[in-house]
Design an enzyme around this catalytic site. Structure first.
Site, short mmCIF file in Angstrom:
data_model
loop_
_atom_site.label_atom_id
_atom_site.label_comp_id
_atom_site.label_asym_id
_atom_site.label_seq_id
_atom_site.Cartn_x
_atom_site.Cartn_y
_atom_site.Cartn_z
N GLY A 73 0.82 -1.26 0.11
CA GLY A 73 0.02 -0.02 0.07
C GLY A 73 0.86 1.24 0.05
O GLY A 73 0.80 2.19 -0.80
N GLN A 182 -7.94 -0.25 3.34
CA GLN A 182 -8.98 -0.65 4.27
C GLN A 182 -10.40 -1.04 4.01
O GLN A 182 -11.06 -1.72 4.54
CB GLN A 182 -8.99 0.44 5.35
N SER A 202 -3.39 -3.22 -0.66
CA SER A 202 -2.35 -3.98 -0.16
C SER A 202 -2.85 -5.38 0.35
O SER A 202 -4.05 -5.65 0.71
CB SER A 202 -1.85 -3.03 1.27
N GLY A 203 -1.85 -6.49 -0.10
CA GLY A 203 -2.24 -7.72 0.18
C GLY A 203 -2.41 -7.96 1.99
O GLY A 203 -3.69 -8.65 2.17
N HIS A 204 -1.55 -7.54 2.62
CA HIS A 204 -1.60 -7.96 4.09
C HIS A 204 -2.77 -7.32 5.06
O HIS A 204 -3.05 -8.27 6.15
CB HIS A 204 -0.52 -7.83 4.60
N CYS A 327 1.94 4.78 19.56
CA CYS A 327 3.23 4.34 20.67
C CYS A 327 4.20 3.66 19.69
O CYS A 327 5.42 3.51 20.20
CB CYS A 327 2.48 3.47 21.59
C1 LIG Z 1 -1.79 -0.48 5.82
C2 LIG Z 1 -2.20 0.86 5.21
C3 LIG Z 1 -1.35 1.20 4.38
C4 LIG Z 1 0.13 0.73 4.12
O1 LIG Z 1 -0.23 -0.48 3.43
P1 LIG Z 1 1.43 -1.24 3.57
O2 LIG Z 1 1.17 -2.53 2.56
O3 LIG Z 1 1.65 -1.73 4.86
O4 LIG Z 1 2.48 -0.51 2.94
C5 LIG Z 1 -1.76 2.46 3.52
N1 LIG Z 1 -2.82 3.20 3.61
C6 LIG Z 1 -3.95 2.59 4.75
C7 LIG Z 1 -5.06 3.13 4.98
C8 LIG Z 1 -3.48 1.34 5.60
O5 LIG Z 1 -4.32 0.87 6.28
#
Ligand SMILES: *Cc1c(COP(=O)(O)O)cnc(C)c1O
Length: 403
Positions: A73, A182, A202-204, A327
């Site tokens: 992402g 998200q 994003s995949g994860h 944090c």
């Molecule tokens: C997690 C997240 C990202 C970053 O994605 P990564 O794959 O961890 O680099 C970007 N934007 C939002 C809204 C996210 O929740």
């Protein structure tokens, strides 16, 4: 008693599902070819990448050639925004519009561009974390080259009016990018119907592995290349394809988009039960929009407790959660999102985010509803801040008003 383990931090990352893992495993040891090689093993890899690209395109209502695989992402956000800025600069357009509550991958990219001669408008959000299409309309200027607004917020779950903003940007001929990390798999998305020019995912966050993502780039947008090298990703992002990751992403997005209405209905009901349960604790408030919010997102501020201490005690009780306070960065600054919705520092510091996965059970929700008040009571009983709040505001130690 058996130690509990409840993972309620799916907005931070998710578990790879068995189905995704099963799709990925043969790629490591059997179909391990380089997609650029001309023998069969390589061509098989190329076919697998193409099939995966089709799956991602289908999930978004995009064309197959509009999907570019990236490393996640953050990379997709950087590419879309810096690329649009470069296109804009060539035409003398150096103004960008975004919101105050974007992910840091967007905000820090905008700050970088400000140091390089761009002007950025950070639209303020309302008390629920929403912007209106009128705000965007009023902010658009002759020299605006990009509007970038997240689809759904990662901390408070608020969903933005994306189709309306897309329509406006198309009318005004301004590029529109959305960070949908998200939202993908949780909210139905169609990039054509929603007039989205670029979309990051994003995949994860959807049960694929970390380190793989995608950027949708609408046909006709000559986004500058991100990585120079080989001809991968139509020459725009060089580097041998992360074939296992790409297969994982394609499988995960297909699974996630298969049953959005049924899934969200079930999870939203559990979310609402959880919200109601935690709000029984006196001196608490829900952050984010009551209805325009992600099905799995709960974000509640709890006065008189410090977010990080709450997370540690919840962890001891087998619950993985997250807090509004930054944090992880080692900073004591409260979240920019909670400050942007108008929370004072003191309240923003004591925030709890629980982000539910598809496999959450009602029994687990009940356990969280039982555990959070115990943790809060314990922390409040040790807190000088809470003592001060109670004495100045005439509250009992449990937070109820004195009769
Ligand atoms: C997690 C997240 C990202 C970053 O994605 P990564 O794959 O961890 O680099 C970007 N934007 C939002 C809204 C996210 O929740």
């Amino acid at each position: 008693m058996e130690k509990r383990f409840i993972y309620a931090d799916n907005a931070a990352t998710t578990k790879v599902t068995q189905n995704v893992l099963d799709a990925m495993l043969p790629i490591f040891t059997e179909n391990f070819g380089n997609a650029s090689s001309i023998y069969n093993l390589g061509m098989d890899a190329a076919k697998i990448v193409l099939a995966s690209r089709e799956k991602v395109a289908n999930a978004l209502g995009a064309k197959v050639n509009e999907i570019y695989f990236t490393a996640g992402g953050s990379e997709s956000d950087n590419w879309a925004i810096k690329g649009a800025a470069e296109i804009g600069a060539k035409k003398g357009k150096k103004h960008i519009i975004t919101t105050a509550i974007e992910h840091h991958a967007v905000l820090h990219t905008c700050e970088y561009l400000e140091k390089h001669g761009f002007e950025v408008t950070y639209l303020p959000v309302d008390e629920y974390g929403r912007i209106t299409v009128e705000q965007v309309e009023n902010a658009i200027r002759e020299d605006t080259c990009l509007v970038t607004v997240m689809f759904a917020n990662n901390e408070i779950g608020t969903i933005m009016p994306i189709p309306e903003i897309g329509k406006l940007c198309r009318q005004k001929k301004v590029l529109f990018h959305t960070d949908a990390v998200q939202a993908v798999g949780h909210v139905p998305i169609n990039v054509k119907e929603m007039n989205i020019d670029m979309l990051s995912l994003s995949g994860h966050k959807i049960h694929a592995p970390k380190g793989v993502g995608a950027l949708y780039i609408k046909t006709g947008i000559a986004l500058p290349n991100l990585i120079a090298g080989g001809a991968q990703e139509r020459g725009k992002r060089a580097g041998t394809e992360n074939v296992p990751g790409i297969v994982g992403l394609a499988t995960a997005i297909t699974d996630a988009c298969a049953d959005i209405p049924e899934k969200t209905e079930r999870i939203a009901a559990l979310r609402d039960k959880l919200i109601d349960g935690i709000l029984q604790i006196p001196q608490t408030r829900l952050n984010g929009h009551p209805t325009q919010r992600l099905a799995g997102n709960v974000n509640i501020s709890i006065r008189g407790v410090e977010g990080e201490s709450m997370l540690l005690l919840l962890d001891l009780n087998g619950i993985c959660a997250s807090s509004g306070s930054a944090c992880t960065s080692g900073s004591l600054d409260p979240s920019h999102v909670l400050l942007a919705i108008g929370l004072p520092h003191e309240i923003a510091h004591g925030s709890l985010r629980l982000s539910l996965g598809e496999d959450i059970t009602e029994e687990e929700i009940d356990y969280i509803i039982e555990t959070v008040p115990k943790v809060v009571t314990k922390l409040r009983s040790m807190s000088p801040l809470w003592e001060r709040i109670c004495s100045t505001e005439g509250l009992n130690p449990d937070g109820t008003p004195k009769a």
